[in-house]
Scaffold this active site. Sequence first.
Site, PDB file in Angstrom:
ATOM      1  N   PRO A 197       0.815 -64.780  22.422  1.00 63.39           N
ATOM      2  CA  PRO A 197      -0.274 -64.557  21.469  1.00 63.39           C
ATOM      3  C   PRO A 197       0.214 -64.810  20.043  1.00 63.39           C
ATOM      4  O   PRO A 197       1.265 -64.297  19.673  1.00 63.39           O
ATOM      5  CB  PRO A 197      -0.647 -63.082  21.679  1.00 63.39           C
ATOM      6  N   LEU A 221       5.558 -61.275  19.264  1.00 62.66           N
ATOM      7  CA  LEU A 221       6.407 -61.727  20.374  1.00 62.66           C
ATOM      8  C   LEU A 221       7.205 -62.967  19.982  1.00 62.66           C
ATOM      9  O   LEU A 221       7.696 -63.702  20.838  1.00 62.66           O
ATOM     10  CB  LEU A 221       5.561 -62.017  21.618  1.00 62.66           C
ATOM     11  N   SER A 248       6.049 -67.697  16.454  1.00 60.72           N
ATOM     12  CA  SER A 248       6.380 -68.643  15.392  1.00 60.72           C
ATOM     13  C   SER A 248       7.825 -69.142  15.536  1.00 60.72           C
ATOM     14  O   SER A 248       8.094 -70.343  15.432  1.00 60.72           O
ATOM     15  CB  SER A 248       6.119 -67.940  14.055  1.00 60.72           C
ATOM     16  N   ALA A 249       8.756 -68.243  15.827  1.00 63.34           N
ATOM     17  CA  ALA A 249      10.157 -68.655  15.981  1.00 63.34           C
ATOM     18  C   ALA A 249      10.342 -69.513  17.226  1.00 63.34           C
ATOM     19  O   ALA A 249      11.116 -70.481  17.218  1.00 63.34           O
ATOM     20  CB  ALA A 249      11.065 -67.438  16.052  1.00 63.34           C
ATOM     21  N   ASP A 271      14.266 -63.154  15.586  1.00 61.92           N
ATOM     22  CA  ASP A 271      13.302 -63.917  16.394  1.00 61.92           C
ATOM     23  C   ASP A 271      13.878 -65.275  16.774  1.00 61.92           C
ATOM     24  O   ASP A 271      13.818 -65.698  17.931  1.00 61.92           O
ATOM     25  CB  ASP A 271      12.011 -64.161  15.612  1.00 61.92           C
TER      26      ASP A 271
HETATM   27  O1  PMV Z   1       6.626 -59.701  14.376  1.00 55.75           O
HETATM   28  P1  PMV Z   1       7.800 -60.456  14.851  1.00 55.75           P
HETATM   29  O2  PMV Z   1       7.826 -60.797  16.277  1.00 55.75           O
HETATM   30  O3  PMV Z   1       8.056 -61.658  13.992  1.00 55.75           O
HETATM   31  O4  PMV Z   1       9.093 -59.497  14.636  1.00 55.75           O
HETATM   32  C1  PMV Z   1       9.512 -59.165  13.333  1.00 55.75           C
HETATM   33  C2  PMV Z   1      10.690 -58.235  13.346  1.00 55.75           C
HETATM   34  C3  PMV Z   1      10.932 -57.559  12.003  1.00 55.75           C
HETATM   35  O5  PMV Z   1      12.089 -56.732  12.164  1.00 55.75           O
HETATM   36  C4  PMV Z   1       9.766 -56.672  11.621  1.00 55.75           C
HETATM   37  C5  PMV Z   1      11.172 -58.564  10.877  1.00 55.75           C
HETATM   38  C6  PMV Z   1      12.461 -59.324  10.994  1.00 55.75           C
HETATM   39  O6  PMV Z   1      12.560 -60.388  10.371  1.00 55.75           O
HETATM   40  O7  PMV Z   1      13.404 -58.859  11.652  1.00 55.75           O
END
Ligand code: PMV
Length: 337
Positions: free
Chosen positions: A95, A100, A103-104, A146
């Site tokens: 999603p 999750l 994007s990465a 990520d």
């Molecule tokens: O929301 P996501 O899946 O991109 O996870 C971000 C994780 C954080 O710790 C909130 C930000 C980061 O860059 O580590």
Amino acid sequence: MTTKTHAKARASGKVILFGEHAVVYGTNAIAAGIDRGAVASVERKPHGPSALRIGTRTVTADRDAKDDLAAAFAALLDTKPALPAMHVEARSDLPPGGGLGSSAALAVAIARAAEALEGESANDASVLERAAAWERVFHGNPSGIDATAAAKGGIFRYARADGATPIEPGADFLFCVGSTGQPSSTRTTVELIASRRERDPALVERSIAAIASIVGNAILAIEAGDHRAVGDLMNMNQHVLSGLFVSTSELEDLCAIARGAGALGAKLTGGGGGGCVIALVAPVLGPLGEHDEAKEAENADKILNAWLHAEGRYEGFATRIPAAKHAHPSKHAGENP
Ligand code: PMV
């Protein structure tokens, strides 16, 4: 050096099991790659600009574009070593904005496929650099967790200073991932905590220290295969994240429903403010201490069905983190509730 006209690659999505947000300030977090992820196909073009299509959206690479996707794509391509002009088609079965790592995963899949055009297998370090450049456009101050999960998979602890260190789970851990269906902007929640930290440093530092201690205990509990302790620590981590105001009523709802349906613990995963939760499924062990995967799937279905039949009609899926090869289930793993 062989040059190709086409190349394809994939990358994993991830769940953050513990330590999101605190990891931005240098502490450890625990993440695991999951089966779902992103794929990218790349075709060489005779000349630029390079173009990227994701679903119905097409952008051309442009560093100065107001559109984040066009700017992120340009940042990925401009990272050294230089790449030829290309057309990229990418898709993710995660999603979007769901916490999750969609994007990465897209960034790593695109970077891998793009580097493979030059006929060499993608270089891990430069793929990570390209993904980091992409993530900086979307996230402002990404910790890198990520992109690391997308590139490496497996379960690991991660700190900005040390990168990823693999963890060896003492047993299988089965999680349900449930989505609020609402996008979460990691940039927004990361900035929210940063501005709260400026106003009230002591409060935020205390929360970061609490999360750091939960993560330290969680590593030990995962290595021991101690499901109950892992579940309890997830609940504690969620409590601290709520105190930082990155949880929402839907995320709390998903956590409460999962616990009511037998989950040993539940918490938001990723940036919060929307997005997804993870819930730990109670293990079921056979006479020799082996996981009874069919019975565990039934336990997972109870949680997934409870989400689906709740007022929010939340969708989810199950994902298994396997025990390290040589692990022996600990006595704790045998405690079926
Ligand atoms: O929301 P996501 O899946 O991109 O996870 C971000 C994780 C954080 O710790 C909130 C930000 C980061 O860059 O580590």
